[in-house]
Design an enzyme around this catalytic site. Structure first.
Site, PDB file in Angstrom:
ATOM      1  N   LYS A 110     -13.068  17.308  10.882  1.00  0.00           N
ATOM      2  CA  LYS A 110     -11.936  16.395  10.726  1.00  0.00           C
ATOM      3  C   LYS A 110     -11.428  16.412   9.291  1.00  0.00           C
ATOM      4  O   LYS A 110     -10.218  16.432   9.042  1.00  0.00           O
ATOM      5  CB  LYS A 110     -12.330  14.974  11.155  1.00  0.00           C
ATOM      6  N   ASP A 143      -7.864   6.028  16.666  1.00  0.00           N
ATOM      7  CA  ASP A 143      -8.564   6.499  17.870  1.00  0.00           C
ATOM      8  C   ASP A 143      -7.981   5.856  19.126  1.00  0.00           C
ATOM      9  O   ASP A 143      -8.181   6.365  20.228  1.00  0.00           O
ATOM     10  CB  ASP A 143     -10.058   6.143  17.778  1.00  0.00           C
ATOM     11  N   GLN A 185     -17.230   7.224  13.543  1.00  0.00           N
ATOM     12  CA  GLN A 185     -17.777   8.321  14.342  1.00  0.00           C
ATOM     13  C   GLN A 185     -18.797   7.773  15.345  1.00  0.00           C
ATOM     14  O   GLN A 185     -19.734   7.078  14.978  1.00  0.00           O
ATOM     15  CB  GLN A 185     -18.424   9.369  13.419  1.00  0.00           C
TER      16      GLN A 185
END
Lengths: 357, 357
Positions: B117, B184, B161
C-alpha cells in the site's frame, strides 16, 4: 400458540378464516378483477404474463388450502405482551416508556396514523407526546423539536410522521433523531448494522420486523429457504431482504427493472411483496406450498363499496390461497403488525436506556 | 479503451491472454484438480455436484471463448488517472492527499499488504503515514492513534490493517475512524447509505468498488441483469450485492446455507464469487455467456510450485473460460483493483475535504 393459529385456513370457519372471508371478494367472480389505478412499473412482460394466465386459472375449480396468517391476532398478542412488560417495568423501577410523534402539516391520512399510534400507546401504557407543526414551518423548527425530544429523558422513542412537506429534506430531519431513540429504525447507521454480519441494529424497522415476527410466530422455517422480496424501498423491501438474509435464507430481490419476476418468484419458498401494485402477484407466480407475506395496501376502484374503492394487497389473494401453504390477508395481515412493532421498539428502547432486563 | 481490452481472450496471444495463460494451469491435465485445503462450507450437495460433473466436462474438447477481464491493466489505468488528478490538485491548491495506516502486531501477510500500500501511494503521489504497534498493545493505544489521525489535516484516509489481535474488538476500533476518513468504507453508516435508495456512501469499500469498476470499464451492462453474489462477507459479498442492486441488477445472494447454489448461479448473467473456496464454481454452474468476477484468492497445494502451493480463485478458470463470455483471472483480476480503489478513495476524500473539483 402457533398450532392453534395454524389451524385456520382460507376456507374454514375459524375466526381467522372469517376475517379472511370478510376481506376476500366472492370466489371466482371478483377474484383479482381489481386492477391497480397506479402505473405498473413492472414492465410489459409481467403484464402480459398476468393476462395470459388469467383465463386458464379462472377456469380451474378452486381448492383453497392456504393457512391464513392472522396479523390482527398476532398483533393483539404482541400488544398484550408489551403491556405486561410495561406494567412490570413501572412496578419495578417506576419508569413508563414514552413515544414522541412529530406531525408536520394537516394531511388527513397522516393525522389518522398519528391518532391510531396514540391510541395504541395508551392501550399498552406508553406515554405519548405529540407536536403538530404547520405545513409551512421551517426545517429548523422541526429540528428544534427533535433536539428537545432527544434531550427529554421521559421520551424513549421519536417518530417523525412521513411524508414531510416538499420544502424539507427528509434525510436531514431523520438523521437528526438520536440513534438511541430512532424507533422507526430508518437511520442509515441502523440499516448498516442490519446489513452487516456480526452487528445488530438498535432498532429493526417496524413493518419488516412485523413480517419476520409473523414468520417466527407461525413457526415458518427461514434458514436455507429461497426467499424473494418484491420491491426494494428503504422502509420495507430492502430491510426485509436484509432480515431474511440474517436469518440465513437465500434471498433474491425483484424490482421494477427485473425482466422476469414470475420466473424468480415461482422458485421461492417465501415471498414477501412490498411493491405497492394491486394484485401484481398471481397464482402462477407462486410455487405450490410457498408462504406468502403481502405488505401491499393498494386502493382499487370498487363501485360496490360505499367509499367507491377498496383496499387490496400486492398478491392476488384468491389465486394465492389455492397455491400457497400460508398467506397474510389484506387488511388484517402485515398492517396491524406495524404499530405493534412500534410499541415493541419503544418498550425495547426504554428498557435499554434504563438497563431494565 | 474498452474495445482494445475486450479483444483479449482466454486463448489469444494478447498481453492479457499471456497473463492469463501464465496463471492458468496447463489445459485438461491440471484444470480444477486443485482442491481447497480449507473445509467447504457449501454443504455436501455442492461437493457432490462438482464430483459428478467433473469427468464429463473433462472429456469435452475445450472451446475457449471468454474474454479476459484484465484487472492488472485496468488498475494501472486507474493509478495513472489518480496520479494525474493528484498532480493537478497539488498544482492548483497545493494539497497532497495523505493515507495513514495502522498496523498492530507483526503478521507477515499484513506487513506485506502494508508495504504494498505504501509503495502504491508513493507511485501516485499520496503521502503515506504508518504506525506500527506491538501485538500486545491495548485497544486504547490503537484508539489514541486513530484520534490523532482523525484530527490531522494532512491525513485524508485512515486504514486499520485487519485482522487485529484477538484481544481487541474490531467493531470498536473501526467505528472510531472518522467517517470522513474511512477510505475502507467499512463503517456501518457507510454501509447503511450504500443499502438505501436515494443515499450515497462517502466511500465505497475498495474490493466491491473494484468489481464494479471492472464491469463498468468493460462496458458490461448491469441494469436489468440477473446477478448472483456468492459469499456474504461484510467486506466483499454483501457490499457487492448492494452495489449491483443500486445499479438495478436483480440480485440473489448465495451462501453457506444455500441448498442448491448451482441452480441459482446458472441463471445469472453476472456472477461475483467471494466465497474463499478454491474452484467452487464449476463450468456447469455458469450460464453460457455469463460474466464471471472472481474475488477468491485461495492457496492450494501444488507440489510443482517452489513454494509448495499456488493461488487459485473461487471459479474453476479453465472450465469457466469455455462457458463465460468474460472472466477475471486469479491473480491479475480483482486483486490489483483493491489497492487502486484505495488510492482512488483517498484522492476522493482529499478532494471532498478541500472542496476541490
Amino acid at each position: 400458540m402457533a398450532s392453534s393459529i395454524l389451524s385456520s385456513r382460507c376456507s374454514l370457519s375459524s375466526p381467522a378464516a372469517a376475517v379472511a372471508r370478510a376481506l376476500a371478494p366472492p370466489r371466482m367472480t371478483l377474484a383479482c378483477r381489481f386492477q391497480s389505478s397506479v402505473p405498473m412499473p413492472w414492465g410489459s412482460m409481467a403484464v402480459r404474463s398476468v393476462a395470459s394466465r388469467n383465463s386458464s386459472l379462472s377456469a380451474v375449480a378452486p381448492e383453497t388450502s392456504a393457512k391464513v396468517i392472522d396479523g390482527k391476532l398476532v398483533s393483539g398478542q404482541i400488544k398484550n405482551e408489551v403491556a405486561a412488560e410495561i406494567a412490570r417495568m413501572k412496578d419495578t423501577i417506576g419508569i413508563v416508556p414514552g413515544l414522541a410523534v412529530i406531525l408536520v402539516g394537516s394531511r388527513k391520512d397522516s393525522q389518522t396514523y398519528v391518532r391510531n399510534k396514540k391510541k395504541a400507546c395508551k392501550a399498552v401504557g406508553i406515554n405519548s407526546y405529540e407536536v403538530n407543526l404547520p405545513e409551512d414551518c421551517t426545517e429548523e423548527e422541526v429540528l428544534k423539536h427533535i433536539a428537545i425530544f432527544n434531550d427529554d429523558s421521559s421520551v424513549h422513542g421519536i417518530l417523525v410522521q412521513l411524508p414531510l412537506p416538499r420544502h424539507m429534506k427528509e434525510e436531514n430531519i431523520l438523521n437528526a433523531v438520536s440513534i438511541e431513540k430512532d424507533v422507526d429504525g430508518f437511520h442509515p447507521l441502523n440499516i448498516g448494522r442490519l446489513a452487516m454480519q456480526g452487528r445488530d441494529p438498535l432498532f429493526v424497522p417496524c413493518t419488516p420486523k412485523g413480517c419476520m415476527e409473523l414468520l417466527h410466530r407461525y413457526d415458518i422455517e427461514i434458514k436455507g429457504k429461497r426467499a424473494v422480496v418484491i420491491g426494494r424501498s428503504n422502509i420495507v423491501g430492502m430491510p426485509v431482504a436484509l432480515l431474511l438474509q440474517k436469518a440465513n435464507a437465500t434471498v433474491s430481490m425483484v424490482h421494477s427493472y427485473t425482466k422476469n419476476p414470475e420466473e424468480i418468484t415461482s422458485q421461492a419458498d417465501i415471498i414477501v411483496s412490498a411493491a405497492g401494485v394491486a394484485n401484481l402477484v398471481r397464482g402462477s407466480w407462486i410455487k405450490p406450498g410457498a408462504v406468502v407475506i403481502d405488505v401491499g395496501i393498494n386502493p382499487v376502484d370498487d363501485a360496490e363499496s360505499p367509499r367507491g374503492y377498496r383496499l387490496v394487497g400486492d398478491i392476488c389473494y384468491e389465486e394465492a390461497c389455492e397455491v400457497a401453504s400460508a398467506i397474510t390477508p389484506v387488511p388484517g395481515g402485515v398492517g396491524p403488525m406495524t404499530i405493534a412493532m412500534l410499541l415493541s421498539n419503544t418498550l425495547e428502547s426504554a428498557k435499554r436506556i434504563h438497563n431494565f432486563k
